[in-house]
Design a protein around this motif. Structure first.
Motif, PDB file in Angstrom:
ATOM      1  N   TYR A 100       0.999  -1.343  -0.015  1.00  0.00           N
ATOM      2  CA  TYR A 100       0.093  -0.050   0.095  1.00  0.00           C
ATOM      3  C   TYR A 100       1.056   1.271  -0.027  1.00  0.00           C
ATOM      4  CZ  TYR A 100      -4.386  -2.654   0.992  1.00  0.00           C
ATOM      5  OH  TYR A 100      -5.346  -3.453   0.827  1.00  0.00           O
ATOM      6  N   GLY A 101       2.038   1.167   0.907  1.00  0.00           N
ATOM      7  CA  GLY A 101       2.866   2.568   0.918  1.00  0.00           C
ATOM      8  C   GLY A 101       3.716   2.785  -0.202  1.00  0.00           C
ATOM      9  N   VAL A 102       4.576   1.806  -0.440  1.00  0.00           N
ATOM     10  CA  VAL A 102       5.671   1.884  -1.572  1.00  0.00           C
ATOM     11  C   VAL A 102       4.886   1.821  -2.921  1.00  0.00           C
ATOM     12  CG1 VAL A 102       7.504   0.872  -2.557  1.00  0.00           C
ATOM     13  CG2 VAL A 102       7.340   1.037  -0.053  1.00  0.00           C
ATOM     14  N   SER A 103       3.917   1.158  -2.907  1.00  0.00           N
ATOM     15  CA  SER A 103       2.818   0.942  -4.183  1.00  0.00           C
ATOM     16  C   SER A 103       2.405   2.419  -4.375  1.00  0.00           C
ATOM     17  CB  SER A 103       1.917  -0.045  -4.031  1.00  0.00           C
ATOM     18  OG  SER A 103       1.010  -0.218  -5.148  1.00  0.00           O
ATOM     19  N   LEU A 104       1.672   3.083  -3.429  1.00  0.00           N
ATOM     20  CA  LEU A 104       1.313   4.371  -3.489  1.00  0.00           C
ATOM     21  C   LEU A 104       2.319   5.463  -4.138  1.00  0.00           C
ATOM     22  CD1 LEU A 104      -1.167   6.177  -3.647  1.00  0.00           C
ATOM     23  CD2 LEU A 104      -0.813   6.274  -1.236  1.00  0.00           C
ATOM     24  N   VAL A 105       3.501   5.401  -3.351  1.00  0.00           N
ATOM     25  CA  VAL A 105       4.515   6.485  -3.700  1.00  0.00           C
ATOM     26  C   VAL A 105       4.978   6.274  -5.479  1.00  0.00           C
ATOM     27  CG1 VAL A 105       7.015   6.674  -3.531  1.00  0.00           C
ATOM     28  CG2 VAL A 105       5.523   6.474  -1.627  1.00  0.00           C
ATOM     29  N   LEU A 106       4.869   5.046  -5.778  1.00  0.00           N
ATOM     30  CA  LEU A 106       5.138   4.643  -7.269  1.00  0.00           C
ATOM     31  C   LEU A 106       4.093   5.108  -7.931  1.00  0.00           C
ATOM     32  CD1 LEU A 106       7.002   1.112  -6.810  1.00  0.00           C
ATOM     33  CD2 LEU A 106       8.215   3.223  -7.515  1.00  0.00           C
ATOM     34  N   PHE A 107       2.793   4.903  -7.823  1.00  0.00           N
ATOM     35  CA  PHE A 107       1.451   5.315  -8.257  1.00  0.00           C
ATOM     36  C   PHE A 107       1.371   6.875  -8.602  1.00  0.00           C
ATOM     37  CE2 PHE A 107      -2.929   6.510  -9.054  1.00  0.00           C
ATOM     38  CZ  PHE A 107      -3.339   5.265  -9.687  1.00  0.00           C
ATOM     39  N   VAL A 108       1.857   7.417  -7.601  1.00  0.00           N
ATOM     40  CA  VAL A 108       1.718   8.933  -7.600  1.00  0.00           C
ATOM     41  C   VAL A 108       2.976   9.427  -8.661  1.00  0.00           C
ATOM     42  CG1 VAL A 108       2.250  11.345  -6.276  1.00  0.00           C
ATOM     43  CG2 VAL A 108       0.916   9.451  -5.379  1.00  0.00           C
ATOM     44  N   LEU A 109       4.096   8.869  -8.756  1.00  0.00           N
ATOM     45  CA  LEU A 109       5.356   9.208  -9.429  1.00  0.00           C
ATOM     46  C   LEU A 109       4.814   8.948 -10.736  1.00  0.00           C
ATOM     47  CD1 LEU A 109       8.478   8.045  -7.552  1.00  0.00           C
ATOM     48  CD2 LEU A 109       7.747  10.308  -7.973  1.00  0.00           C
ATOM     49  N   ALA A 110       4.104   7.638 -11.041  1.00  0.00           N
ATOM     50  CA  ALA A 110       3.600   7.243 -12.514  1.00  0.00           C
ATOM     51  C   ALA A 110       2.539   8.494 -12.894  1.00  0.00           C
ATOM     52  CB  ALA A 110       3.191   5.911 -12.654  1.00  0.00           C
ATOM     53  N   LEU A 111       1.602   8.808 -12.126  1.00  0.00           N
ATOM     54  CA  LEU A 111       0.696  10.166 -12.355  1.00  0.00           C
ATOM     55  C   LEU A 111       1.401  11.115 -12.962  1.00  0.00           C
ATOM     56  CD1 LEU A 111      -1.875   9.828  -9.303  1.00  0.00           C
ATOM     57  CD2 LEU A 111      -2.260   9.006 -11.745  1.00  0.00           C
ATOM     58  N   ARG A 112       2.723  11.522 -12.188  1.00  0.00           N
ATOM     59  CA  ARG A 112       3.295  12.714 -12.743  1.00  0.00           C
ATOM     60  C   ARG A 112       3.934  12.466 -14.049  1.00  0.00           C
ATOM     61  NH1 ARG A 112       8.321  13.982  -8.842  1.00  0.00           N
ATOM     62  NH2 ARG A 112       6.614  14.302  -7.524  1.00  0.00           N
ATOM     63  N   HIS A 113       4.423  11.419 -14.525  1.00  0.00           N
ATOM     64  CA  HIS A 113       5.074  11.146 -15.799  1.00  0.00           C
ATOM     65  C   HIS A 113       3.805  10.871 -16.756  1.00  0.00           C
ATOM     66  CE1 HIS A 113       9.137  11.562 -14.757  1.00  0.00           C
ATOM     67  NE2 HIS A 113       8.574  10.811 -13.417  1.00  0.00           N
ATOM     68  N   VAL A 114       2.645  10.132 -16.505  1.00  0.00           N
ATOM     69  CA  VAL A 114       2.000   9.526 -17.807  1.00  0.00           C
ATOM     70  C   VAL A 114       0.503   9.890 -17.569  1.00  0.00           C
ATOM     71  CG1 VAL A 114       3.629   7.846 -18.310  1.00  0.00           C
ATOM     72  CG2 VAL A 114       1.393   7.266 -16.789  1.00  0.00           C
ATOM     73  N   GLY A 115       0.177  10.493 -16.540  1.00  0.00           N
ATOM     74  CA  GLY A 115      -1.360  10.943 -16.256  1.00  0.00           C
ATOM     75  C   GLY A 115      -2.211   9.958 -15.574  1.00  0.00           C
ATOM     76  N   THR A 116      -3.468  10.267 -15.506  1.00  0.00           N
ATOM     77  CA  THR A 116      -4.092   9.214 -14.776  1.00  0.00           C
ATOM     78  C   THR A 116      -5.011   8.001 -15.570  1.00  0.00           C
ATOM     79  OG1 THR A 116      -4.935  11.243 -13.439  1.00  0.00           O
ATOM     80  CG2 THR A 116      -6.203   9.184 -13.000  1.00  0.00           C
ATOM     81  N   ALA A 117      -5.143   8.339 -16.747  1.00  0.00           N
ATOM     82  CA  ALA A 117      -5.921   6.943 -17.363  1.00  0.00           C
ATOM     83  C   ALA A 117      -4.952   6.141 -17.862  1.00  0.00           C
ATOM     84  CB  ALA A 117      -6.456   7.653 -18.577  1.00  0.00           C
ATOM     85  N   ARG A 118      -3.560   6.323 -18.137  1.00  0.00           N
ATOM     86  CA  ARG A 118      -2.781   5.377 -18.251  1.00  0.00           C
ATOM     87  C   ARG A 118      -2.153   4.808 -17.102  1.00  0.00           C
ATOM     88  NH1 ARG A 118      -3.307   9.510 -21.568  1.00  0.00           N
ATOM     89  NH2 ARG A 118      -3.149   9.240 -23.931  1.00  0.00           N
ATOM     90  N   THR A 119      -1.951   5.675 -16.190  1.00  0.00           N
ATOM     91  CA  THR A 119      -1.525   5.081 -14.984  1.00  0.00           C
ATOM     92  C   THR A 119      -2.422   3.772 -14.167  1.00  0.00           C
ATOM     93  OG1 THR A 119      -0.197   6.915 -14.162  1.00  0.00           O
ATOM     94  CG2 THR A 119      -0.885   5.216 -12.616  1.00  0.00           C
ATOM     95  N   GLY A 120      -3.860   4.251 -14.402  1.00  0.00           N
ATOM     96  CA  GLY A 120      -4.908   3.356 -14.030  1.00  0.00           C
ATOM     97  C   GLY A 120      -4.963   1.989 -14.903  1.00  0.00           C
ATOM     98  N   ALA A 121      -4.622   2.315 -16.235  1.00  0.00           N
ATOM     99  CA  ALA A 121      -4.563   0.963 -17.065  1.00  0.00           C
ATOM    100  C   ALA A 121      -3.371  -0.059 -16.857  1.00  0.00           C
ATOM    101  CB  ALA A 121      -4.566   1.520 -18.614  1.00  0.00           C
TER     102      ALA A 121
END
Length: 355
Positions: A228-249
């Protein structure tokens, strides 16, 4: 260089999905030991918040220059909504739904989170999508749905409605987190974990749940920190680079990752369904990674703070108080700029598109 850096977003999103996907079978092991599901949700979130809190304090105690921009006062309202939807409303609706819905139907319905995340990003926040990107997202979600299907009915009753509500809450959470993606992801995930964990733990204990053994609490904390923690950190960084829709996919591959781990952990068979799901997800990921979106676009003048290097979007001068070396973090101003190059809907490319 721009093209190479663009792959860091998908890599972080997939790594986030791997950690979260692995946490599911491990959480199943903990549930098998008799831990109340709602209490376990609280322990997982607290493990995330406490683990990241220790890391955050150690990092500050070392006295190194901050690698990321801290949350600002103007971010607190967004952070409050993220904690509310993602850490309280989502888990609460899920627990209500699970108490009234068969496990087979509930597992399938949870894949609506990916659809909700992408739908909100495309419809509400106007992220760009073309037919191949949409086809890739549908292939990934089809693989997740196939993997989750266990037979039985999926009639829409009160439990199913609650689970759908939980998925929509997490879809809103994912899109709101995008608003914070320029800030320190460790700080974001730490606060979310501590607040959501404490809230769920109090609600579970108030409902009659009892704390398990110290060993089980420590195990839940470790799973929560990574999944949950490290995973969310990486998720936020991915949002920064590729946006929400692509990160969600990309994140929708988590059920497959969890299923693969379950094959080894629980001795479950390697089925045709698992292989077909893997092929569908591989096709979807290929369509996303092969995306090349380029057109002339305009950057409006803006002043903000985030971790960066000096590239074509960061041509600013430095003052005497700004840190040397790269990457670094400081308040900087972007002048208006119009140019043409391949890009994702990242932190600097959240512009509209003509159709």
């Amino acid at each position: 260089m721009t093209r190479l850096r663009s792959y860091s977003g998908p890599s972080m999103a997939i790594a986030s999905a791997m950690l979260f996907g692995a946490s599911t079978p491990l959480a199943k092991l903990l549930l098998g030991s008799g831990i109340d599901p709602w209490l376990l949700a609280g322990l997982l979130y607290l493990g995330s918040g406490i683990g990241l809190g220790i890391f955050y304090l150690v990092r500050r105690a070392r006295g190194n220059p901050p690698a990321e921009a801290s949350l600002r006062r103007s971010d607190l309202s967004w952070l409050g909504l993220v904690v509310l939807f993602g850490g309280v409303v989502g888990p609460l609706l899920l627990m209500i739904g699970l108490s009234h819905t068969a496990a087979s139907a509930a597992t399938l319905l949870l894949n609506i989170e990916g659809l909700a995340t992408m739908g909100i990003a495309w419809v509400v926040f106007k992220e760009n999508v073309d037919r191949w990107l949409l086809l890739g997202a549908l292939a990934i979600l089809a693989g997740a749905a196939l993997l989750s299907w266990q037979g039985g009915g999926t009639a829409i009753g009160p439990g199913a409605i609650a689970i759908i509500g939980a998925c929509i809450a997490w879809g809103i959470d994912n899109n709101l987190t995008r608003k914070l993606s320029s800030a320190d992801p460790v700080q974001i995930a730490m606060i979310k974990g501590l607040v959501a964990g404490a809230t769920n733990l109090i609600l579970a204990l108030s409902g009659g749940a009892s704390l398990p053994s110290p060993t089980a609490v420590a195990a839940a904390g470790a799973v929560g920190f990574l999944g949950y923690g490290v995973s969310l950190v990486l998720f936020v960084l991915a949002l920064r680079h590729v946006g929400t829709a692509r990160t969600g996919a990309y994140f929708s591959t988590a059920p497959f990752i969890g299923a693969v781990l379950a094959v080894g952990l629980f001795g479950e068979p390697l089925t045709v369904r698992l292989v077909v799901a893997a092929l569908l997800m591989a096709v979807g990921l290929y369509l996303h990674l092969a995306e090349r979106h380029a057109h002339e676009h305009r950057h409006e003048a803006i002043e903000h703070s985030h971790r960066h290097v000096h590239d074509e979007h960061h041509l600013h001068e430095h003052g005497p108080a700004d840190l040397a070396g790269e990457p670094h973090t400081h308040v900087h101003r972007h002048s208006a700029l119009t140019h043409h190059h391949p890009h994702y809907p990242d932190l600097h490319h959240r512009h509209g598109h003509a159709h």
